[in-house]
Design a protein around this motif. Structure first.
Motif, PDB file in Angstrom:
ATOM      1  N   UNK A 159       0.889  -1.136  -0.015  1.00  0.00           N
ATOM      2  CA  UNK A 159      -0.094  -0.097  -0.085  1.00  0.00           C
ATOM      3  C   UNK A 159       0.851   1.115   0.019  1.00  0.00           C
ATOM      4  N   UNK A 160       0.761   2.136   1.072  1.00  0.00           N
ATOM      5  CA  UNK A 160       1.600   3.426   1.186  1.00  0.00           C
ATOM      6  C   UNK A 160       2.714   3.063   1.998  1.00  0.00           C
ATOM      7  N   UNK A 161       3.196   1.948   2.212  1.00  0.00           N
ATOM      8  CA  UNK A 161       4.403   1.531   3.104  1.00  0.00           C
ATOM      9  C   UNK A 161       5.343   1.050   2.242  1.00  0.00           C
ATOM     10  N   UNK A 162       6.422   1.797   2.144  1.00  0.00           N
ATOM     11  CA  UNK A 162       7.690   1.472   1.208  1.00  0.00           C
ATOM     12  C   UNK A 162       8.683   0.439   2.098  1.00  0.00           C
ATOM     13  N   UNK A 163       8.385  -0.819   1.598  1.00  0.00           N
ATOM     14  CA  UNK A 163       9.090  -1.886   2.126  1.00  0.00           C
ATOM     15  C   UNK A 163      10.558  -1.953   1.394  1.00  0.00           C
ATOM     16  N   UNK A 164      11.671  -1.827   2.328  1.00  0.00           N
ATOM     17  CA  UNK A 164      12.998  -1.605   1.879  1.00  0.00           C
ATOM     18  C   UNK A 164      13.967  -2.385   2.488  1.00  0.00           C
ATOM     19  N   UNK A 165      13.591  -3.244   3.322  1.00  0.00           N
ATOM     20  CA  UNK A 165      14.597  -4.076   4.084  1.00  0.00           C
ATOM     21  C   UNK A 165      14.526  -5.447   4.257  1.00  0.00           C
ATOM     22  N   UNK A 166      15.232  -6.287   4.454  1.00  0.00           N
ATOM     23  CA  UNK A 166      15.130  -7.679   4.461  1.00  0.00           C
ATOM     24  C   UNK A 166      14.259  -7.815   5.937  1.00  0.00           C
ATOM     25  N   UNK A 167      14.734  -7.325   6.954  1.00  0.00           N
ATOM     26  CA  UNK A 167      13.965  -7.205   8.087  1.00  0.00           C
ATOM     27  C   UNK A 167      13.225  -5.886   8.210  1.00  0.00           C
ATOM     28  N   UNK A 168      11.982  -5.726   8.241  1.00  0.00           N
ATOM     29  CA  UNK A 168      11.410  -4.278   8.086  1.00  0.00           C
ATOM     30  C   UNK A 168      10.380  -4.487   9.284  1.00  0.00           C
ATOM     31  N   UNK A 169      10.458  -3.476  10.156  1.00  0.00           N
ATOM     32  CA  UNK A 169       9.263  -3.159  11.365  1.00  0.00           C
ATOM     33  C   UNK A 169       8.805  -1.858  11.320  1.00  0.00           C
TER      34      UNK A 169
END
Length: 402
Positions: A159-169
């Motif tokens: 959605x509006x969350x920019x996922x950009x890491x192997x572990x994302x929190x």
């Protein structure tokens, strides 16, 4: 009236003698949260070591436990193309080799989850391996095993969350354990939008962007870190609250190779110990306010070794060194071993700098104690003859201008 005048004269005298008179402005001491955290307030009248964090108040008992209580744990084996969703508070032991698996954590805001890595090998193309969507705090604990996580391609958004890491929190993360975790990322390695703590374990992180990244705070009690970053190795910055974006290191062993900065924070960095080796970086250690109380620190940098720059309005632009063994080697060119767009105060420690410019300051700065050696010559004062930069401390008694 008479008492007030005497106090004012006393402060003037102390300042003239080079005492530490440190000012922390804004809401800088109101940023602690979680289980029993406390912090001492630093004011203009402070003459202590100007530390902001104390280890005993920053880490809970559970943060420091290196082995999970598995009595009521749920055991899950990862299988390729099958996501794992954790929707209730508890302890979850994950094992197995798989591809295209994301471990989702989506629990109530007040719930805690502990993910125990027990021999995990997961490789994804475009999603995090662990994605914390909602929780109070998530513990990631390694057993005495080798664990591997990788995202190899471009991340997709949620959605509006920019996922950009192997572990994302989106919430607090705590890493601990007795095993190892290797992370390889096409973008960031580990990213927390709140606090990121590490209290134990061994971490090998290779990333095309930041290796360890957090919005609020990075707090390290212990651990072994081998980091290769094409951007910053450790990066902390909060765009909405500039009293946050802080890094605290109590102990640990660090091997850092970074294309940009080794350890960088928008607010402050406090180092109380550890063995920190930055084999290459543009800026070795950079923040607005930097306090080094102890530790063995070796830096090779191509711009500034230790740099205080105005990145936050919540703190003074200042470097304070109260102890430790610090060795800084600079690349050739327009480089500074220690550079402050404010002041530098050295109270103790053993500092050696090999460089073009030793200590570059904008405001009055002091060597009150310790040993400071620049290009083989001990110096005893820091001159601020050219306010606004352009000063070099070097040679006997301080004084050789660039």
């Amino acid at each position: 009236m008479i008492v007030g005048a005497l106090l004012a004269l006393l402060l003037i005298f102390l300042s003239a003698e080079g005492s530490i008179v440190s000012t922390i402005t804004g809401e800088s001491n109101n940023n602690l949260s979680g289980e029993g955290s406390t912090v001492s307030t630093i004011t203009e009248e402070s003459n202590d070591d100007s530390s902001i964090y104390v280890a005993s108040s920053e880490f809970t008992d559970r943060d420091l436990e290196q082995e999970a209580d598995l009595e009521d744990a749920t055991y899950i084996e990862a299988k390729s193309d099958t996501d794992i969703t954790i929707s209730e508070e508890g302890v979850y032991v994950i094992s197995g080799d798989a591809t295209e698996v994301t471990i989702y954590v989506d629990v109530e805001d007040e719930s805690k989850v502990q993910i125990v890595l027990d021999g995990v090998n997961i490789v994804n193309e475009d999603m995090p391996v662990i994605y914390v969507k909602s929780a109070d705090k998530v513990f990631i604990t390694t057993t005495d095993t080798v664990n591997y996580m990788e995202t190899s391609g471009s991340f997709v958004s949620d959605g509006e969350t920019n996922l950009d890491a192997v572990i994302f929190s989106k919430d607090d993360l705590v890493f601990n354990g007795v095993g190892s975790l290797e992370i390889v990322s096409s973008e960031n390695g580990i990213s927390s939008k709140d606090d990121l703590k590490v209290t134990g374990g061994t971490y090998y992180v290779t990333s095309e962007l930041d290796s360890f990244e957090a919005n609020d705070r990075i707090l390290i009690y212990d651990g072994t870190f081998d980091v290769t970053s094409s951007k910053d190795a450790f990066h902390c910055e909060n765009d909405d609250d500039d009293s946050l974006g802080n890094i605290y290191i109590y102990d640990g062993t660090f091997e850092i190779y970074a294309a940009d900065d080794g350890i960088t924070a928008a607010g402050f960095i406090q180092i109380d110990g550890g063995n920190i080796t930055i084999t290459k970086a543009s800026e070795g250690i950079e923040a607005t306010y930097i306090v080094i109380n102890d530790g063995n620190i070796d830096i090779y940098a191509t711009d500034d070794g230790i740099n205080a720059a105005s990145k936050s309005t919540a703190y003074n632009v200042e470097i304070i060194i109260n102890g430790g063994t610090i060795n800084i080697e600079m690349a050739s060119g327009d480089t500074d071993g220690i550079d402050a767009n404010g002041s530098v105060t050295i109270n103790d420690g053993y500092i050696t700098i090999t460089c073009n410019s030793g200590i570059d300051v904008d405001k009055e700065s002091y060597i009150n104690g310790g040993t400071v050696i620049v290009n083989g010559v001990q110096i005893y004062e820091i001159r601020a003859e050219m306010m606004g930069g352009g000063n070099m401390a070097g040679g006997p008694g301080g004084g050789m201008r660039r």
